[in-house]
Scaffold this motif. Sequence first.
Motif, PDB file in Angstrom:
ATOM      1  N   ASN A 139       0.792  -1.226   0.000  1.00 38.65           N
ATOM      2  CA  ASN A 139       0.000   0.000   0.000  1.00 38.65           C
ATOM      3  C   ASN A 139       0.825   1.278   0.000  1.00 38.65           C
ATOM      4  O   ASN A 139       0.287   2.375   0.103  1.00 38.65           O
ATOM      5  N   LEU A 140       2.136   1.162  -0.098  1.00 39.68           N
ATOM      6  CA  LEU A 140       3.018   2.310  -0.289  1.00 39.68           C
ATOM      7  C   LEU A 140       4.034   1.928  -1.358  1.00 39.68           C
ATOM      8  O   LEU A 140       4.859   1.031  -1.152  1.00 39.68           O
ATOM      9  N   VAL A 141       3.928   2.556  -2.517  1.00 39.92           N
ATOM     10  CA  VAL A 141       4.721   2.148  -3.680  1.00 39.92           C
ATOM     11  C   VAL A 141       5.654   3.267  -4.101  1.00 39.92           C
ATOM     12  O   VAL A 141       5.226   4.415  -4.287  1.00 39.92           O
ATOM     13  N   SER A 142       6.935   2.932  -4.247  1.00 43.77           N
ATOM     14  CA  SER A 142       7.937   3.887  -4.724  1.00 43.77           C
ATOM     15  C   SER A 142       8.458   3.437  -6.084  1.00 43.77           C
ATOM     16  O   SER A 142       8.777   2.265  -6.275  1.00 43.77           O
ATOM     17  N   VAL A 143       8.534   4.386  -7.006  1.00 40.27           N
ATOM     18  CA  VAL A 143       9.077   4.115  -8.339  1.00 40.27           C
ATOM     19  C   VAL A 143      10.304   4.999  -8.537  1.00 40.27           C
ATOM     20  O   VAL A 143      10.217   6.234  -8.452  1.00 40.27           O
ATOM     21  N   SER A 144      11.441   4.371  -8.781  1.00 43.20           N
ATOM     22  CA  SER A 144      12.650   5.125  -9.095  1.00 43.20           C
ATOM     23  C   SER A 144      12.860   5.118 -10.601  1.00 43.20           C
ATOM     24  O   SER A 144      12.682   4.092 -11.260  1.00 43.20           O
ATOM     25  N   TYR A 145      13.210   6.282 -11.152  1.00 42.86           N
ATOM     26  CA  TYR A 145      13.446   6.432 -12.581  1.00 42.86           C
ATOM     27  C   TYR A 145      14.599   7.419 -12.757  1.00 42.86           C
ATOM     28  O   TYR A 145      15.040   8.049 -11.773  1.00 42.86           O
ATOM     29  N   PRO A 146      15.157   7.553 -13.946  1.00 44.37           N
ATOM     30  CA  PRO A 146      16.353   8.390 -14.108  1.00 44.37           C
ATOM     31  C   PRO A 146      16.200   9.820 -13.607  1.00 44.37           C
ATOM     32  O   PRO A 146      17.193  10.464 -13.253  1.00 44.37           O
ATOM     33  N   GLY A 147      14.960  10.321 -13.526  1.00 49.78           N
ATOM     34  CA  GLY A 147      14.759  11.693 -13.074  1.00 49.78           C
ATOM     35  C   GLY A 147      14.494  11.844 -11.605  1.00 49.78           C
ATOM     36  O   GLY A 147      14.355  12.971 -11.100  1.00 49.78           O
TER      37      GLY A 147
END
Length: 223
Positions: A66-74
């Motif tokens: 229920n807590l989602v983190s998305v890492s991306y180049p920015g």
Amino acid sequence: ALRELESAEQGLLFMSGQGKITLRSRQDFMTTTRCITPAVTFGDTGTDVPYTAISVDGNQIDFVRNLVSVSYPGGNVTVKDATSITAYSTQSDSVNANAMPSSASWLARQLANFRLRVRKDPAVRVPAITVKPRVSMATCYPVAALELGDRVLVNRNPTGGTGSIAAKCTVQGVDHHITDDDWTIDLTLSPAAKSYTEAPYLIAGGSSSASYVGVASGNLVPF
């Protein structure tokens, strides 16, 4: 590179039965006919395609996120669902989306919200079923045509009626075991994502009372 694309899309990349590299996008799981309409209904009452073995996982809460983190180049984007956190405490999840453009923060947020939508609530899990086509060749034939990403329905009706389930599942694996006198198909399954009709993101049009976004249909529109 293809696996990075699969992760960034949170889709499903596989080699089809026709030998073609295939990618099912996350939109496919909510809109494409074969992903939202069961291709096969399995059951144990004699009216559906029979299975010879079934695995049911009762620990549904263990898979809630229920807590989602998305890492991306920015950078990094995090979304959460307060209702789910109150009910099940904070359960974190992370996605590595290196294939996204560095300027696509909005895309990263869409990805995070999709992942949250899929995992924030408990779901009946049927990790695997086994089918023997020779038990009923006519009814089991459609099983041989299943591809990864297809939706199936699994019904279980134990004697006495206690513990009955009707699980909407997505095919994640198909394993054929063929010998001179036997043929067994093992299916690996996961809970199916809710389609656009089962949990619409947006309802608009008609009377003013019917034109709303998010909350009334149980979904929030990300900003």
